[in-house]
Design a protein around this motif. Sequence first.
Motif, PDB file in Angstrom:
ATOM      1  N   ALA A  26       0.833  -1.206   0.000  1.00 16.29           N
ATOM      2  CA  ALA A  26       0.000   0.000   0.000  1.00 16.29           C
ATOM      3  C   ALA A  26       0.867   1.255   0.000  1.00 16.29           C
ATOM      4  CB  ALA A  26      -0.928  -0.002   1.213  1.00 16.29           C
ATOM      5  N   PHE A  27       1.897   1.271   0.848  1.00 22.42           N
ATOM      6  CA  PHE A  27       2.786   2.430   0.886  1.00 22.42           C
ATOM      7  C   PHE A  27       3.538   2.586  -0.440  1.00 22.42           C
ATOM      8  CE2 PHE A  27       2.725   1.620   5.625  1.00 22.42           C
ATOM      9  CZ  PHE A  27       1.902   2.707   5.902  1.00 22.42           C
ATOM     10  N   THR A  28       3.881   1.479  -1.071  1.00 25.81           N
ATOM     11  CA  THR A  28       4.560   1.525  -2.364  1.00 25.81           C
ATOM     12  C   THR A  28       3.626   2.072  -3.438  1.00 25.81           C
ATOM     13  OG1 THR A  28       5.941  -0.366  -1.746  1.00 25.81           O
ATOM     14  CG2 THR A  28       5.776   0.153  -4.094  1.00 25.81           C
ATOM     15  N   LEU A  29       2.415   1.552  -3.495  1.00 21.87           N
ATOM     16  CA  LEU A  29       1.435   2.019  -4.477  1.00 21.87           C
ATOM     17  C   LEU A  29       1.189   3.511  -4.328  1.00 21.87           C
ATOM     18  CD1 LEU A  29      -0.634   1.202  -6.678  1.00 21.87           C
ATOM     19  CD2 LEU A  29      -2.270   0.837  -4.825  1.00 21.87           C
ATOM     20  N   PHE A  32       4.493   5.635  -5.267  1.00 27.35           N
ATOM     21  CA  PHE A  32       4.757   5.760  -6.693  1.00 27.35           C
ATOM     22  C   PHE A  32       3.673   6.569  -7.400  1.00 27.35           C
ATOM     23  CE2 PHE A  32       7.883   2.468  -5.974  1.00 27.35           C
ATOM     24  CZ  PHE A  32       8.900   2.851  -6.831  1.00 27.35           C
ATOM     25  N   SER A  33       2.435   6.522  -6.905  1.00 29.10           N
ATOM     26  CA  SER A  33       1.373   7.310  -7.538  1.00 29.10           C
ATOM     27  C   SER A  33       1.541   8.798  -7.252  1.00 29.10           C
ATOM     28  CB  SER A  33      -0.006   6.832  -7.077  1.00 29.10           C
ATOM     29  OG  SER A  33      -0.256   7.217  -5.747  1.00 29.10           O
ATOM     30  N   GLU A  34       2.216   9.133  -6.165  1.00 29.68           N
ATOM     31  CA  GLU A  34       2.387  10.530  -5.778  1.00 29.68           C
ATOM     32  C   GLU A  34       3.722  11.128  -6.208  1.00 29.68           C
ATOM     33  OE1 GLU A  34       0.224  12.664  -4.194  1.00 29.68           O
ATOM     34  OE2 GLU A  34      -1.249  11.073  -4.500  1.00 29.68           O
ATOM     35  N   ALA A  35       4.778  10.317  -6.185  1.00 30.50           N
ATOM     36  CA  ALA A  35       6.110  10.900  -6.323  1.00 30.50           C
ATOM     37  C   ALA A  35       7.006  10.200  -7.339  1.00 30.50           C
ATOM     38  CB  ALA A  35       6.790  10.904  -4.958  1.00 30.50           C
ATOM     39  N   GLY A  36       6.455   9.401  -8.214  1.00 29.89           N
ATOM     40  CA  GLY A  36       7.304   8.717  -9.188  1.00 29.89           C
ATOM     41  C   GLY A  36       8.326   7.828  -8.495  1.00 29.89           C
ATOM     42  N   TRP A  37       9.572   7.926  -8.914  1.00 30.69           N
ATOM     43  CA  TRP A  37      10.610   7.050  -8.357  1.00 30.69           C
ATOM     44  C   TRP A  37      10.923   7.341  -6.901  1.00 30.69           C
ATOM     45  CZ3 TRP A  37      11.611   2.587 -10.176  1.00 30.69           C
ATOM     46  CH2 TRP A  37      11.382   2.340 -11.524  1.00 30.69           C
ATOM     47  N   PHE A  38      10.580   8.523  -6.414  1.00 33.69           N
ATOM     48  CA  PHE A  38      10.758   8.796  -4.989  1.00 33.69           C
ATOM     49  C   PHE A  38       9.734   8.021  -4.162  1.00 33.69           C
ATOM     50  CE2 PHE A  38      12.814  12.652  -6.700  1.00 33.69           C
ATOM     51  CZ  PHE A  38      14.054  12.482  -6.097  1.00 33.69           C
TER      52      PHE A  38
END
Length: 122
Positions: A26-29, A32-38
């Motif tokens: 969930a944190f990964t999804l 990546f949806s908010e900050a790209g590679w960050f």
Amino acid sequence: MDAMRPLGRTLMLLVRFLSEIGALAAFTLWGFSEAGWFGVLPPLAAAAAWDRYVAPRSEQRLADPLRLIAELVYFGLATAALGAANAPTLALVYGPLAMIGAVAVRYVGEPELREPGAKPAA
């Protein structure tokens, strides 16, 4: 009836493990949806916090009930991350299961830990 107890404990521990993995997903999804590679940073930070304060072998593991509160907050944040990542249905399923699992694992017992490399007694 007692034969069901080990099965129930195993299933509860499985739900608990999958909840922990689900939180990282969930944190990964969300990341990546908010900050790209960050987006790799939120799951790394979450894993570090879990490892330091909640993990069974942590040297700074919180005692209950403070650890339970930390777990509920952690799973609540993971649920919010799913909602923010535009996965509300997944959040509605994941959130209650993870939080019920956090409470229920206290009734079925946490997994027994052996020292790394230790062999069971014959």
